[in-house]
Design an enzyme around this catalytic site. Structure first.
Site, PDB file in Angstrom:
ATOM      1  CB  ALA A   1     -10.489   9.046   6.814  1.00 13.59           C
ATOM      2  CE  LYS A   2      -8.941   6.399  -1.518  1.00 14.16           C
ATOM      3  NZ  LYS A   2      -9.778   5.269  -1.768  1.00 14.16           N
ATOM      4  NE  ARG A   3      -7.606   7.742   9.738  1.00 15.20           N
ATOM      5  CZ  ARG A   3      -8.208   8.891   9.925  1.00 15.20           C
ATOM      6  NH1 ARG A   3      -8.037   9.859   9.349  1.00 15.20           N
ATOM      7  NH2 ARG A   3      -9.492   8.991  10.585  1.00 15.20           N
TER       8      ARG A   3
END
Ligand code: GLU
Length: 339
Positions: free
Chosen positions: A269-271
């Site tokens: 994910a983006k994180r």
């Protein structure tokens, strides 16, 4: 896998009489009569990350090494972020992927979904559901029903009960009266997979066609007989296959490919840091590198993860096509460590 299959004309596709569509509607597209095809079907909710790009590459490889066409379908019934579709297509092109014909959009295919619901309703297989999410969560589950299955609260209401419930919730969802508790699909990577089927939602209370319906109707109308996607959707395949069979449509062959995980072992994910081509390009331009090099490097590292290239080897999708064989695909997830 056979190199090529002819595709029988799906029964639910719009015939010449379906003239109710808006002129620009892709729902009024002529019946599919081309070769069978695979597809990639992103939701335009943000940029594609390395996991999505790897799945797209695999879908392309599966299709292009079996004589199939390859189609791109934007699943834009909800979660649309402005500009995301253009960036997704640009990233796929930057990797070297191509597709046949114009990109299709689910938002333009309402006619096809309505026709399918009409056909099911005519067979007595649709009922209104007035339950809220909360009610479903707290309802006692039906005997023998697996966890997470719709408990059937609205399945067999009397006309009086129905009227009462409708007064409280005038915009009900529509559900399939499914008739089976499970269904078995064939998956190239997972073999025979049996999973739960419940009375799935066909149209949400806000009028939006449900994902499971849209995917089934579109795959059939587009002549897609090979569905390659992330294995987070494996458990949806029995529902979708059962729905396709109920509609008299050809059930596709499936290949649910391993997901890409971030360094913490959760779905990428983006994180997790620099996970999209844009992130990687931004990091690269700080380091003064050439922008075109980003996609090439991403393709190379995806290819290494698929055991189709040596670390650091420059590859093109055509090289990978020549090397690809489903049987030698790694079966476990790829843990991606953003630089
Ligand atoms: N649109 C879905 C997604 O982006 C994929 C659905 C499918 O491939 O069937 O997760």
């Amino acid at each position: 896998m056979p190199p090529h299959r002819s595709h029988p004309r799906p029964q639910s596709e719009p015939g010449p009489q379906s003239e109710g569509a808006a002129p620009q509607s892709e729902g009024a597209a002529p019946p599919h009569d081309g070769p069978a095809a695979g597809r990639f079907a992103p939701s335009p909710s943000g940029d594609l990350h390395m996991g999505n790009l790897r799945t797209a590459l695999l879908a392309w490889l599966f299709a292009r090494t079996t004589g199939r066409g390859f189609l791109l379908r934007v699943e834009d019934l909800d979660r649309v972020r402005p500009g995301a579709e253009d960036r997704q297509l640009a990233d796929l092109r930057a990797l070297g992927l191509d597709w046949d014909g114009p990109v299709s959009h689910q938002s333009q295919r309402r006619v096809g979904y309505d026709e399918a619901i009409g056909k099911l309703a005519a067979a007595g297989l649709v009922y209104e559901c007035y339950c809220t999410r909360r009610e479903i969560l707290h309802a006692p589950s039906a005997p023998h029903a697996p966890d997470g299955a719709y408990p059937g609260t609205c399945r067999d209401l009397t006309p009086v009960q129905r009227a009462e419930r409708r007064a409280a919730r005038p915009c009900p969802a529509l559900r399939l009266r499914s008739g089976v508790a499970e269904y078995t699909v064939t998956d190239v990577l997972h073999g025979e997979y049996t999973g739960m089927v419940d009375d799935l939602v066909l149209r949400r209370g806000d009028g939006t066609p449900a994902y499971n319906l849209a995917v089934v109707v579109d795959d059939a109308a587009q002549g897609i007989d090979q569905v390659v996607r992330g294995d987070d959707l494996l458990s949806s395949a029995p529902r979708q296959a059962h729905l396709a069979a109920t509609l008299g449509l050809t059930v596709p062959e499936y290949a649910h490919v391993p997901l890409v995980l971030g360094p913490l072992g959760k779905r990428l994910a983006k994180r997790d840091g620099a996970v999209t081509l844009a992130d990687l390009a931004a990091a690269d331009s700080d380091a003064g590198a050439e922008p075109g090099a980003v996609a090439a490097r991403a393709l190379s590292s995806i290819a290494v993860s698929l055991r189709l290239a040596e670390p650091g080897e420059a590859v093109t999708v055509e090289t990978l096509r020549a090397r690809f064989s489903p049987s030698s695909l790694p079966r476990g997830p790829w843990v991606y460590h953003p630089a």
